[in-house]
Design an enzyme around this catalytic site. Structure first.
Site, PDB file in Angstrom:
ATOM      1  N   LYS A  66      89.824  26.342  33.409  1.00 22.59           N
ATOM      2  CA  LYS A  66      90.154  25.556  34.327  1.00 22.59           C
ATOM      3  C   LYS A  66      90.182  26.303  35.664  1.00 22.59           C
ATOM      4  O   LYS A  66      89.919  25.828  36.804  1.00 22.59           O
ATOM      5  CB  LYS A  66      91.300  25.091  34.268  1.00 22.59           C
ATOM      6  CG  LYS A  66      91.447  23.759  33.322  1.00 22.59           C
ATOM      7  CD  LYS A  66      92.739  22.870  33.290  1.00 22.59           C
ATOM      8  CE  LYS A  66      92.765  21.836  32.599  1.00 22.59           C
ATOM      9  NZ  LYS A  66      93.884  20.853  32.714  1.00 22.59           N
ATOM     10  N   LYS A 100      81.549  17.948  26.113  1.00 25.51           N
ATOM     11  CA  LYS A 100      82.356  16.685  25.689  1.00 25.51           C
ATOM     12  C   LYS A 100      82.429  15.897  26.640  1.00 25.51           C
ATOM     13  O   LYS A 100      82.297  16.189  28.008  1.00 25.51           O
ATOM     14  CB  LYS A 100      83.673  17.214  25.263  1.00 25.51           C
ATOM     15  CG  LYS A 100      84.716  17.397  26.323  1.00 25.51           C
ATOM     16  CD  LYS A 100      86.086  17.857  25.819  1.00 25.51           C
ATOM     17  CE  LYS A 100      87.272  18.313  26.887  1.00 25.51           C
ATOM     18  NZ  LYS A 100      88.536  18.261  26.573  1.00 25.51           N
ATOM     19  N   LYS A 119      85.732  12.567  32.157  1.00 19.88           N
ATOM     20  CA  LYS A 119      85.902  11.597  33.134  1.00 19.88           C
ATOM     21  C   LYS A 119      85.601  12.454  34.622  1.00 19.88           C
ATOM     22  O   LYS A 119      84.909  11.728  35.486  1.00 19.88           O
ATOM     23  CB  LYS A 119      87.429  11.083  33.574  1.00 19.88           C
ATOM     24  CG  LYS A 119      87.438  10.193  34.619  1.00 19.88           C
ATOM     25  CD  LYS A 119      88.768   9.743  35.032  1.00 19.88           C
ATOM     26  CE  LYS A 119      88.652   8.894  36.298  1.00 19.88           C
ATOM     27  NZ  LYS A 119      90.086   8.441  36.656  1.00 19.88           N
TER      28      LYS A 119
END
Length: 375
Positions: A148, A240, A243
């Protein structure tokens, strides 16, 4: 009195603590406490549905059918979402969409406690207690803060450049996750494989916190792995489904129309290999992803699906995926639309869920404080 709980605490977790909910030998203990959460990223996509929420629904229904003395708890992990900057108006909408998605995907609020994490302040209280016995080195080994923060997997807090770009909340995310689980003295936590590392840390922190309290107050929770393999991007099956992916054709939402589903599947990446359909996630990730989707929807192993489709053309395989998906998504799509129009219902569900969650959470905090001498 809590003093009667004091006993020699366990310092090892030598037993197998990971199970698959698809394992035919798996049984839900009558006194199980099942807990899990999902971040409010908005309307659920196919990975959220097949890889997480439908498992919650299946477990909830099994508990109800078997008349077990257990009420699952599932939360919208909105405190976790602020480890990265959020726009307040967007976060409000995404929280609502996440709660509506959980219900639309089959979790019955009459059989499970559904709530927003931020409405139960005891999560933050227990997080501090757990943080006080969490070695920074354990957090350094986690991978999510590195991804992240756009750092390499080999990044370390010993590196000044890495340390300078990492916020404390992002680094300490796993301790809050551990607090989430332990707050309800959870015994089973259904998650996808990508969260297994954090649940392993949660078990270690449960043992460390028990040491701090000098009693086996917190159960060491089992990880229940979702039976579905990871649902991957339709346009880049090496990562994966997400969104946040800027490519709109890479993901399918539970609100997508039949036309949208057909378009996205027909344009999904496969490969140029001729001959029979085979399942090979390394050499044929696109085909493997389509097989995984069918397997998840039909709740059958990929090997069984492969027996049915190995002589298909790729277009026939895609047509089958479209057929299965349009049928599967219809119910969640309709329920989601109805729920988003009913603020009063969603507010009532979250309020009741919060009240039930706090009954347990407040007792846990009271017990922990007494055991620490803070009563």
């Amino acid at each position: 009195m809590l003093r009667c709980l004091r006993r020699s605490y366990s310092s090892a977790a030598s037993v197998e603590l990971i199970a698959s909910v698809r394992d035919p030998k798996f049984r839900i203990p009558g006194d199980a406490t099942i807990f899990s959460g999902i971040q409010p990223t908005g309307i659920f996509h196919l990975g959220n549905y097949l890889g997480a929420t439908r498992v919650w629904s299946d477990l909830t229904e099994r508990i109800s059918e078997e008349k077990l003395n257990s009420e699952p708890m599932f939360m919208v992990a909105d405190l976790h979402s602020i480890t990265v900057p959020q726009i307040a108006s967007d976060l409000r909408t995404m929280r609502k969409q996440a709660l509506a998605s959980i219900i639309a995907c089959g979790v019955d609020p009459a059989k499970a406690r559904l709530f927003y994490q931020s409405t139960v302040p005891e999560h933050s209280e227990l997080n501090w207690v757990i943080s006080c016995s969490t070695p920074v080195g354990m957090l350094n080994r986690m991978t999510q803060w590195k991804s992240k923060a756009n750092l390499s997997s080999g990044a370390s807090l010993a590196d000044d450049a890495s340390l300078g770009g990492v916020k404390l909340g992002l680094l300490a995310y796993p301790t809050l996750m551990a607090a989430d689980v332990l707050l309800y003295r959870s015994t089973h936590v259904p998650v996808g494989a990508d969260q297994a590392q954090h649940l392993e840390l949660t078990r270690e922190l449960a043992i460390k916190t028990n040491k701090l309290l000098r009693t086996d107050y917190f159960p060491v929770p089992k990880t229940l792995l979702a039976p579905t393999n990871k649902i991957l991007s339709l346009k880049n099956p090496l990562k994966k489904m997400s969104k946040s992916d800027p490519e709109p054709l890479s993901k399918i939402f539970i609100t997508d129309s039949d036309k949208d589903i057909k378009t996205k599947i027909n344009k999904a990446i496969t490969d140029s290999i001729d001959g029979k359909i085979t399942y090979n996630p390394i050499e044929r990730p696109g085909i493997a992803n389509l097989l995984t989707i069918i397997s998840a929807i039909e709740r059958r192993p990929v090997s069984q699906i492969l027996n049915d489709v190995e002589n298909f053309e790729k277009r026939e395989l895609k047509a089958l995926v479209v057929e299965r998906l349009t049928t599967e998504i219809k119910g969640p799509r309709e329920r989601f639309s109805e729920l988003m129009k009913n603020d009063a219902l969603l507010n009532r569900i979250s309020k009741e869920g919060t009240e039930k969650a706090r009954e347990v959470a407040s007792k846990t905090i009271k017990d922990v404080y007494e055991l620490m001498g803070l009563n």
